[in-house]
Design an enzyme around this catalytic site. Structure first.
Site, PDB file in Angstrom:
ATOM      1  N   SER A 144       0.867  -1.185   0.000  1.00 15.67           N
ATOM      2  CA  SER A 144       0.000   0.000   0.000  1.00 15.67           C
ATOM      3  C   SER A 144       0.904   1.236   0.000  1.00 15.67           C
ATOM      4  O   SER A 144       2.114   1.129   0.240  1.00 15.67           O
ATOM      5  CB  SER A 144      -0.837  -0.039   1.278  1.00 15.67           C
ATOM      6  OG  SER A 144      -1.394   1.227   1.570  1.00 15.67           O
ATOM      7  N   TYR A 157      -2.949  -1.092  10.005  1.00 12.36           N
ATOM      8  CA  TYR A 157      -2.887  -1.322   8.554  1.00 12.36           C
ATOM      9  C   TYR A 157      -1.506  -0.935   8.027  1.00 12.36           C
ATOM     10  O   TYR A 157      -0.870  -1.702   7.294  1.00 12.36           O
ATOM     11  CB  TYR A 157      -3.982  -0.506   7.879  1.00 12.36           C
ATOM     12  CG  TYR A 157      -4.091  -0.701   6.377  1.00 12.36           C
ATOM     13  CD1 TYR A 157      -4.848  -1.745   5.852  1.00 12.36           C
ATOM     14  CD2 TYR A 157      -3.470   0.168   5.492  1.00 12.36           C
ATOM     15  CE1 TYR A 157      -4.961  -1.933   4.473  1.00 12.36           C
ATOM     16  CE2 TYR A 157      -3.576  -0.009   4.110  1.00 12.36           C
ATOM     17  CZ  TYR A 157      -4.323  -1.057   3.608  1.00 12.36           C
ATOM     18  OH  TYR A 157      -4.439  -1.235   2.244  1.00 12.36           O
TER      19      TYR A 157
END
Ligand code: NDP
Length: 254
Positions: A144, A157
Protein backbone atom coordinates in the site's frame (compact mmCIF):
# COMPACT_ATOMS: atom_id res chain seq x y z
CA UNK A 1 8.80 -16.60 -27.23
CA UNK A 2 6.34 -14.13 -25.77
CA UNK A 3 7.86 -13.19 -22.36
CA UNK A 4 4.42 -12.35 -21.00
CA UNK A 5 2.81 -15.67 -21.91
CA UNK A 6 1.23 -17.50 -18.96
CA UNK A 7 -0.10 -20.54 -20.84
CA UNK A 8 0.06 -23.68 -18.69
CA UNK A 9 0.68 -21.61 -15.54
CA UNK A 10 -1.56 -21.93 -12.51
CA UNK A 11 -2.23 -18.95 -10.24
CA UNK A 12 -3.96 -18.37 -6.93
CA UNK A 13 -5.22 -14.88 -6.10
CA UNK A 14 -6.39 -14.42 -2.51
CA UNK A 15 -9.20 -11.90 -2.41
CA UNK A 16 -9.43 -12.54 -6.16
CA UNK A 17 -13.22 -12.38 -6.11
CA UNK A 18 -13.40 -8.58 -6.30
CA UNK A 19 -11.53 -5.27 -6.35
CA UNK A 20 -7.80 -5.20 -7.13
CA UNK A 21 -7.57 -9.01 -6.85
CA UNK A 22 -10.11 -9.54 -9.61
CA UNK A 23 -8.36 -6.89 -11.74
CA UNK A 24 -5.14 -8.92 -11.40
CA UNK A 25 -6.94 -12.23 -11.97
CA UNK A 26 -8.37 -10.89 -15.24
CA UNK A 27 -4.89 -9.93 -16.40
CA UNK A 28 -3.56 -13.41 -15.65
CA UNK A 29 -6.56 -15.04 -17.33
CA UNK A 30 -6.07 -12.97 -20.48
CA UNK A 31 -2.40 -13.99 -20.55
CA UNK A 32 -3.38 -17.68 -20.55
CA UNK A 33 -3.13 -18.75 -16.90
CA UNK A 34 -5.59 -20.97 -15.08
CA UNK A 35 -6.74 -18.89 -12.11
CA UNK A 36 -8.02 -19.89 -8.68
CA UNK A 37 -9.80 -17.08 -6.88
CA UNK A 38 -9.91 -17.45 -3.11
CA UNK A 39 -12.17 -15.50 -0.78
CA UNK A 40 -14.74 -15.95 1.99
CA UNK A 41 -17.84 -14.87 0.12
CA UNK A 42 -19.37 -17.70 -1.93
CA UNK A 43 -21.47 -15.50 -4.24
CA UNK A 44 -18.52 -13.25 -5.05
CA UNK A 45 -16.35 -16.35 -5.67
CA UNK A 46 -18.91 -17.82 -8.09
CA UNK A 47 -19.35 -14.54 -9.95
CA UNK A 48 -15.58 -14.11 -10.30
CA UNK A 49 -15.17 -17.60 -11.78
CA UNK A 50 -17.90 -16.86 -14.33
CA UNK A 51 -16.19 -13.56 -15.15
CA UNK A 52 -12.81 -15.26 -15.76
CA UNK A 53 -14.36 -18.09 -17.75
CA UNK A 54 -16.05 -15.51 -19.96
CA UNK A 55 -12.51 -14.40 -20.92
CA UNK A 56 -11.83 -17.93 -22.12
CA UNK A 57 -9.74 -18.93 -19.10
CA UNK A 58 -9.79 -21.97 -16.88
CA UNK A 59 -10.91 -20.78 -13.45
CA UNK A 60 -11.99 -22.16 -10.08
CA UNK A 61 -12.88 -20.79 -6.68
CA UNK A 62 -11.77 -21.88 -3.23
CA UNK A 63 -13.48 -20.69 -0.10
CA UNK A 64 -10.81 -19.52 2.31
CA UNK A 65 -10.43 -17.47 5.45
CA UNK A 66 -6.83 -16.30 5.25
CA UNK A 67 -6.69 -15.65 9.01
CA UNK A 68 -6.89 -19.43 9.50
CA UNK A 69 -3.56 -21.12 8.61
CA UNK A 70 -5.26 -24.50 8.05
CA UNK A 71 -7.64 -22.85 5.58
CA UNK A 72 -4.66 -21.29 3.72
CA UNK A 73 -2.91 -24.65 3.44
CA UNK A 74 -6.12 -26.31 2.25
CA UNK A 75 -6.45 -23.58 -0.41
CA UNK A 76 -3.00 -24.37 -1.84
CA UNK A 77 -3.79 -28.10 -1.80
CA UNK A 78 -7.17 -27.52 -3.49
CA UNK A 79 -5.60 -25.45 -6.30
CA UNK A 80 -2.95 -28.10 -6.94
CA UNK A 81 -5.63 -30.81 -6.76
CA UNK A 82 -7.70 -28.98 -9.36
CA UNK A 83 -5.03 -27.85 -11.84
CA UNK A 84 -2.05 -30.10 -11.01
CA UNK A 85 0.58 -27.47 -10.11
CA UNK A 86 1.12 -24.00 -8.67
CA UNK A 87 3.26 -21.33 -10.32
CA UNK A 88 1.89 -18.00 -9.10
CA UNK A 89 0.59 -16.80 -5.72
CA UNK A 90 -0.85 -13.32 -5.29
CA UNK A 91 -1.32 -12.44 -1.62
CA UNK A 92 -3.95 -9.75 -2.06
CA UNK A 93 -6.64 -10.36 0.60
CA UNK A 94 -6.71 -7.41 2.95
CA UNK A 95 -8.72 -5.41 5.40
CA UNK A 96 -8.57 -2.15 7.33
CA UNK A 97 -10.07 -0.78 10.52
CA UNK A 98 -9.89 3.01 10.70
CA UNK A 99 -9.64 4.64 14.13
CA UNK A 100 -7.38 6.82 16.23
CA UNK A 101 -4.52 4.78 17.76
CA UNK A 102 -5.88 4.89 21.32
CA UNK A 103 -9.22 3.42 20.23
CA UNK A 104 -8.09 0.02 18.91
CA UNK A 105 -8.66 -3.13 20.92
CA UNK A 106 -5.87 -5.69 20.77
CA UNK A 107 -8.27 -8.01 18.92
CA UNK A 108 -8.66 -5.38 16.18
CA UNK A 109 -4.88 -4.99 15.90
CA UNK A 110 -4.55 -8.77 15.49
CA UNK A 111 -7.39 -8.93 12.95
CA UNK A 112 -5.67 -6.45 10.65
CA UNK A 113 -2.16 -7.90 11.11
CA UNK A 114 -3.33 -11.49 10.61
CA UNK A 115 -5.45 -10.73 7.54
CA UNK A 116 -2.87 -8.56 5.80
CA UNK A 117 0.54 -9.86 6.89
CA UNK A 118 0.53 -13.21 8.71
CA UNK A 119 -1.71 -14.74 6.05
CA UNK A 120 0.72 -13.77 3.29
CA UNK A 121 3.54 -15.50 5.14
CA UNK A 122 1.47 -18.63 5.80
CA UNK A 123 0.31 -18.86 2.15
CA UNK A 124 3.87 -18.32 0.88
CA UNK A 125 5.17 -21.05 3.20
CA UNK A 126 2.49 -23.45 1.95
CA UNK A 127 3.14 -22.53 -1.70
CA UNK A 128 6.92 -22.97 -1.51
CA UNK A 129 7.12 -26.79 -1.89
CA UNK A 130 4.66 -26.71 -4.81
CA UNK A 131 6.66 -23.99 -6.58
CA UNK A 132 9.89 -25.92 -6.08
CA UNK A 133 8.18 -28.94 -7.58
CA UNK A 134 7.14 -26.80 -10.59
CA UNK A 135 10.76 -25.65 -11.05
CA UNK A 136 10.16 -22.09 -9.80
CA UNK A 137 7.43 -19.60 -9.10
CA UNK A 138 6.24 -16.05 -8.59
CA UNK A 139 4.86 -14.57 -5.38
CA UNK A 140 3.29 -11.12 -5.45
CA UNK A 141 2.40 -9.45 -2.15
CA UNK A 142 0.08 -6.47 -2.08
CA UNK A 143 1.30 -3.56 0.02
CA UNK A 144 0.00 0.00 0.00
CA UNK A 145 1.08 3.63 0.02
CA UNK A 146 0.97 3.00 3.78
CA UNK A 147 3.94 0.65 3.28
CA UNK A 148 5.80 3.97 2.83
CA UNK A 149 3.77 6.71 4.51
CA UNK A 150 2.14 6.95 7.93
CA UNK A 151 -1.59 7.42 8.46
CA UNK A 152 -3.00 8.67 11.75
CA UNK A 153 -6.24 6.77 11.14
CA UNK A 154 -4.77 3.38 10.13
CA UNK A 155 -1.81 2.42 12.34
CA UNK A 156 -2.29 -1.40 12.32
CA UNK A 157 -2.89 -1.32 8.55
CA UNK A 158 0.30 0.70 7.95
CA UNK A 159 2.25 -1.66 10.23
CA UNK A 160 0.97 -4.68 8.29
CA UNK A 161 1.72 -3.12 4.91
CA UNK A 162 5.20 -1.98 6.00
CA UNK A 163 5.76 -5.57 7.10
CA UNK A 164 4.72 -6.83 3.66
CA UNK A 165 7.66 -5.00 2.07
CA UNK A 166 10.24 -6.40 4.50
CA UNK A 167 8.75 -9.89 4.32
CA UNK A 168 8.97 -9.68 0.53
CA UNK A 169 12.68 -8.86 0.69
CA UNK A 170 13.36 -11.72 3.09
CA UNK A 171 11.49 -14.32 1.05
CA UNK A 172 13.08 -13.03 -2.16
CA UNK A 173 16.59 -13.55 -0.80
CA UNK A 174 15.74 -16.94 0.74
CA UNK A 175 14.07 -18.43 -2.31
CA UNK A 176 16.04 -16.99 -5.24
CA UNK A 177 17.98 -20.26 -5.26
CA UNK A 178 14.68 -22.06 -5.93
CA UNK A 179 13.94 -19.80 -8.92
CA UNK A 180 11.08 -18.19 -7.00
CA UNK A 181 10.78 -14.42 -7.45
CA UNK A 182 8.98 -12.52 -4.71
CA UNK A 183 7.85 -8.94 -5.27
CA UNK A 184 5.42 -6.46 -3.75
CA UNK A 185 2.98 -4.11 -5.47
CA UNK A 186 2.06 -0.89 -3.70
CA UNK A 187 -1.30 0.43 -4.95
CA UNK A 188 -2.11 4.12 -4.68
CA UNK A 189 -5.71 5.08 -4.04
CA UNK A 190 -7.91 2.72 -6.05
CA UNK A 191 -11.69 2.77 -6.39
CA UNK A 192 -12.87 -0.47 -4.67
CA UNK A 193 -15.24 -1.53 -1.85
CA UNK A 194 -12.39 -0.98 0.63
CA UNK A 195 -11.85 2.66 -0.31
CA UNK A 196 -15.54 3.40 -0.82
CA UNK A 197 -15.82 2.77 2.93
CA UNK A 198 -12.76 4.97 3.54
CA UNK A 199 -14.34 7.81 1.58
CA UNK A 200 -17.39 7.59 3.81
CA UNK A 201 -15.31 7.48 6.99
CA UNK A 202 -12.53 9.99 6.24
CA UNK A 203 -13.79 13.49 5.49
CA UNK A 204 -12.24 15.18 2.43
CA UNK A 205 -10.37 12.03 1.36
CA UNK A 206 -11.77 11.96 -2.17
CA UNK A 207 -10.63 15.50 -2.94
CA UNK A 208 -7.23 15.05 -1.23
CA UNK A 209 -6.51 11.97 -3.37
CA UNK A 210 -7.39 13.78 -6.60
CA UNK A 211 -5.24 16.76 -5.64
CA UNK A 212 -2.23 14.68 -4.54
CA UNK A 213 -2.22 12.14 -7.41
CA UNK A 214 -0.30 13.52 -10.45
CA UNK A 215 -2.43 11.36 -12.80
CA UNK A 216 -5.42 13.35 -11.50
CA UNK A 217 -7.67 10.37 -10.90
CA UNK A 218 -8.35 7.43 -8.61
CA UNK A 219 -6.93 4.13 -9.84
CA UNK A 220 -9.23 1.47 -11.24
CA UNK A 221 -8.91 -2.29 -10.82
CA UNK A 222 -7.95 -2.73 -14.48
CA UNK A 223 -4.78 -0.73 -13.70
CA UNK A 224 -3.47 -3.90 -11.97
CA UNK A 225 -3.71 -6.34 -14.88
CA UNK A 226 -0.39 -5.32 -16.42
CA UNK A 227 1.73 -5.43 -13.28
CA UNK A 228 0.21 -8.81 -12.35
CA UNK A 229 1.14 -10.29 -15.73
CA UNK A 230 4.62 -8.74 -15.67
CA UNK A 231 5.50 -10.01 -12.20
CA UNK A 232 3.99 -13.45 -12.93
CA UNK A 233 5.76 -14.01 -16.24
CA UNK A 234 9.28 -14.78 -17.52
CA UNK A 235 9.54 -11.05 -18.34
CA UNK A 236 10.41 -10.46 -14.66
CA UNK A 237 12.69 -13.44 -14.03
CA UNK A 238 15.62 -11.23 -12.86
CA UNK A 239 13.42 -8.98 -10.69
CA UNK A 240 12.99 -9.98 -7.07
CA UNK A 241 12.51 -8.31 -3.69
CA UNK A 242 11.14 -5.08 -5.15
CA UNK A 243 8.13 -3.00 -4.12
CA UNK A 244 6.60 -1.38 -7.17
CA UNK A 245 4.13 1.49 -6.75
CA UNK A 246 1.08 1.47 -9.04
CA UNK A 247 -0.16 4.83 -7.94
CA UNK A 248 -0.46 7.38 -10.74
CA UNK A 249 2.62 9.11 -9.27
CA UNK A 250 1.21 9.58 -5.75
CA UNK A 251 4.42 8.46 -4.03
CA UNK A 252 6.76 10.71 -6.04
CA UNK A 253 4.80 13.92 -5.57
CA UNK A 254 6.62 16.25 -3.17
P1 NDP B 1 -11.76 -5.20 -1.48
O1 NDP B 1 -12.41 -4.95 -0.18
O2 NDP B 1 -12.48 -4.93 -2.74
O3 NDP B 1 -11.15 -6.66 -1.54
C1 NDP B 1 -10.62 -7.30 -0.43
C2 NDP B 1 -10.57 -8.76 -0.76
O4 NDP B 1 -9.98 -9.47 0.30
C3 NDP B 1 -11.96 -9.33 -0.98
O5 NDP B 1 -11.92 -10.11 -2.15
C4 NDP B 1 -12.19 -10.19 0.24
O6 NDP B 1 -12.94 -11.36 -0.10
C5 NDP B 1 -10.78 -10.58 0.63
N1 NDP B 1 -10.64 -10.85 2.06
C6 NDP B 1 -10.67 -9.96 3.08
N2 NDP B 1 -10.52 -10.61 4.25
C7 NDP B 1 -10.37 -11.92 3.95
C8 NDP B 1 -10.19 -13.09 4.72
N3 NDP B 1 -10.11 -13.04 6.06
N4 NDP B 1 -10.09 -14.28 4.08
C9 NDP B 1 -10.17 -14.35 2.73
N5 NDP B 1 -10.36 -13.27 1.94
C10 NDP B 1 -10.46 -12.08 2.55
O7 NDP B 1 -10.41 -4.32 -1.41
P2 NDP B 1 -9.28 -3.94 -2.45
O8 NDP B 1 -9.45 -4.64 -3.72
O9 NDP B 1 -9.19 -2.47 -2.43
O10 NDP B 1 -8.01 -4.49 -1.69
C11 NDP B 1 -7.19 -5.54 -2.15
C12 NDP B 1 -5.79 -5.37 -1.54
O11 NDP B 1 -5.24 -4.15 -1.99
C13 NDP B 1 -5.78 -5.32 -0.02
O12 NDP B 1 -4.64 -6.00 0.45
C14 NDP B 1 -5.67 -3.84 0.26
O13 NDP B 1 -5.09 -3.58 1.51
C15 NDP B 1 -4.78 -3.41 -0.88
N6 NDP B 1 -4.82 -1.98 -1.17
C16 NDP B 1 -5.95 -1.38 -1.65
C17 NDP B 1 -5.93 -0.03 -1.93
C18 NDP B 1 -7.08 0.70 -2.51
O14 NDP B 1 -6.98 1.91 -2.69
N7 NDP B 1 -8.18 0.05 -2.81
C19 NDP B 1 -4.72 0.78 -1.70
C20 NDP B 1 -3.63 0.04 -1.20
C21 NDP B 1 -3.68 -1.29 -0.94
P3 NDP B 1 -14.28 -11.76 0.72
O15 NDP B 1 -15.17 -10.56 0.67
O16 NDP B 1 -14.82 -12.94 -0.02
O17 NDP B 1 -13.79 -12.11 2.07
Amino acid sequence: MNPFDLSNRVAIVTGGNGGIGLGMARGLANAGAAVVVAGRNKEKNTAAVADLESLGAKAAAVEVNVTDPASCRAMIAAAVGRFGRLDILINNAGTNIRKQPTEYSLAEWHEVLETNLTSAFVCAQAAHPEMRRAGGGKIINIGSMMSIFGASFAVPYAASKGGIVQMTKGLATAWAKDNIQVNAVLPGWIDTDLTRKAREQVKGLHERVLERTPAGRWGITADFAGIAVFLSSPASDFITGTAIPVDGGYSVQG
